[in-house]
Design an enzyme around this catalytic site. Structure first.
Site, short mmCIF file in Angstrom:
data_model
loop_
_atom_site.label_atom_id
_atom_site.label_comp_id
_atom_site.label_asym_id
_atom_site.label_seq_id
_atom_site.Cartn_x
_atom_site.Cartn_y
_atom_site.Cartn_z
N VAL A 26 -36.76 -25.93 18.26
CA VAL A 26 -38.13 -26.27 16.95
C VAL A 26 -38.05 -26.88 16.27
O VAL A 26 -39.85 -27.50 15.75
CB VAL A 26 -37.79 -24.11 16.59
CG1 VAL A 26 -38.92 -24.15 15.94
CG2 VAL A 26 -37.21 -23.59 18.02
N GLY A 176 -37.27 -20.08 9.53
CA GLY A 176 -36.74 -21.59 8.68
C GLY A 176 -36.82 -22.64 9.70
O GLY A 176 -37.48 -24.08 9.36
N ASP A 177 -36.97 -22.77 10.42
CA ASP A 177 -36.96 -23.77 11.63
C ASP A 177 -38.76 -24.24 11.58
O ASP A 177 -39.08 -25.12 11.31
CB ASP A 177 -37.26 -23.64 13.22
CG ASP A 177 -35.46 -23.71 13.67
OD1 ASP A 177 -34.95 -24.72 13.00
OD2 ASP A 177 -35.27 -22.78 13.85
N ALA A 178 -38.91 -23.00 11.17
CA ALA A 178 -40.50 -23.00 11.64
C ALA A 178 -41.32 -23.73 9.99
O ALA A 178 -42.45 -24.71 9.94
CB ALA A 178 -41.69 -21.96 11.94
N GLY A 181 -40.19 -27.76 10.20
CA GLY A 181 -41.23 -28.28 10.93
C GLY A 181 -42.60 -28.69 10.08
O GLY A 181 -43.43 -29.74 10.03
#
Length: 405
Positions: A26, A176-178, A181
């Site tokens: 992700v 958190g990943d988004a 990114g």
């Protein structure tokens, strides 16, 4: 299908930018997606046979996972086995070709494969390296694996999310990943600006831990603890540190959820007026904060006596900012989403026409475009290796025969 060879970098703010990502799942790939949506040529490197684990994630239709159709959109997929020395040599050629390199491998693996900062900088002195990891490249935990949910937990977000009497709550997507990114893409563009304006630019290493972006976005948690000695706690939908006296969700008489936010003194007075109360009792911020419980209880009872449509019409007339809590079905049917062209239809080789988010944000002069869904594994080997890197027929044939690509 139309020829895709010239479409990738041909439309958007980043046309001509070259990106290679040794990043899966992700956070790193989403940073690449933000760049790809604006026209960058993004090469997504995947192991032969299995590919990115994201290809198998999420719901499936007719045997085709749906998540990667969006996650891999607007990118080039090449296969490359980095366990082979010749695979690593080819990876280094991709690094030398690129303007931006995105990596999410553990620090030790990056060093072993020559994809750490020192190696990337040696191969391409003007490259921007975005390195995303669980704990950052400079911490004592640099070699430990990390996932976005752990980043959310470490950031303070999960501690603040939920109701006081209940457990901490993760949001319902890869939050958190988004956000990592998104911040990674922002950081890349900041470095690229300096590359264009600083004659002495010698590359840049962006070192981003998965907990840091959300940690940064909660602007008040550290200073409140530092200066007041207190720890903000869960407050349901009212927020631990709210911008004004009215913020919560309320259930209508017909069972729908509505969120109401009033972030100024005037807007809170509008709420009091709507409830039929004396506005002079809510003239100042101090009066309003002191009456937060009364306002919340009054709104909850008022909304519960009416349908959602009636509530929203009354809120609009009173200039009180409110909305239904949208589901995906609400988004698909909403006229504002349609007017904004925020949902686009894209042709997919497996499923035919599919709908997904448009390129966001909207650039009106030179907009980006969704020109392909997530590609098949290794679909762009020929284009990238033969045309962009200049590998010859014999070299390609040998790599294929040895299962390097």
């Amino acid at each position: 299908m139309a020829d895709e060879r010239g479409q990738g970098g041909g439309q958007g703010q980043l046309s001509g930018l070259k990106v290679v990502e040794f990043a899966h799942v992700v956070a790193g790939p989403l940073a690449g997606s933000m760049l790809a949506d604006q026209g960058a040529d993004v090469v997504h490197v995947e192991p032969p046979g299995t590919g990115d684990a994201a290809r198998a994630m999420g719901p499936v239709k007719d045997g085709h996972p749906l998540w990667f159709k969006v996650a891999g959109r607007n990118k080039r997929s090449v296969t490359l086995d980095l366990h082979h020395a010749s695979g690593r040599a080819l990876a280094h050629r991709l690094v030398a070709w690129a303007d931006v390199v995105i990596v999410t491998l553990r620090a030790g693996r990056l060093r072993a494969w020559g994809l750490d900062w020192e190696a990337v900088h040696r191969l391409n002195p003007r490259a921007v390296l975005l390195q995303i990891s669980g704990y950052g490249a400079t911490s004592t935990r640099a070699d430990e694996p990390g996932f976005g949910k752990v980043g959310e937990a470490r950031s303070g977000v999960v501690h603040l999310t939920g109701f006081a009497e209940g457990p901490p709550v993760h949001t319902g997507f890869s939050h958190g990943d988004a956000v990592t990114g998104l911040m990674g893409a922002y950081a890349v563009l900041a470095a690229l600006h300096r590359r264009e304006t600083d004659p002495g630019f010698e590359g840049e290493w962006i070192d981003l831990a998965l907990f840091e972006p959300l940690y940064r976005l909660i602007e008040w948690q550290v200073i409140v603890h530092d200066q007041l000695g207190s720890v903000p706690e869960r407050s349901g939908n009212q927020l631990a540190v709210a911008p004004a006296a009215v913020i919560n969700t309320y259930r209508s008489g017909d069972g729908e959820w509505i969120t109401v936010t009033s972030a100024t003194v005037r807007s809170v007075r509008n709420v009091a007026r709507l409830l039929g109360w004396d506005e002079t009792e809510f003239a100042t911020s101090e009066q309003q904060y002191a009456a937060r419980g009364r306002l919340d209880d009054g709104l909850r009872a008022w909304v519960a006596e009416r349908t959602a449509d009636a509530c929203l019409a009354a809120f609009a007339a009173a200039e009180v900012v409110a909305s239904r809590v949208f589901s995906a079905a609400d988004i698909a049917a909403d006229p504002v989403y349609a007017e904004r062209a925020d949902i686009v239809t894209v042709a997919d080789a497996d499923l035919g026409p599919v709908r997904m988010q448009a390129v966001l944000p909207h650039f009106r002069q030179q907009p980006g475009k969704v020109w392909r869904t997530g590609p098949a594994l290794g679909q762009d080997n020929d284009l990238v290796y033969r045309e962009w890197l200049g590998l010859g027929e014999g070299e390609l044939a040998e790599l294929e025969e040895r299962d390097v690509i």
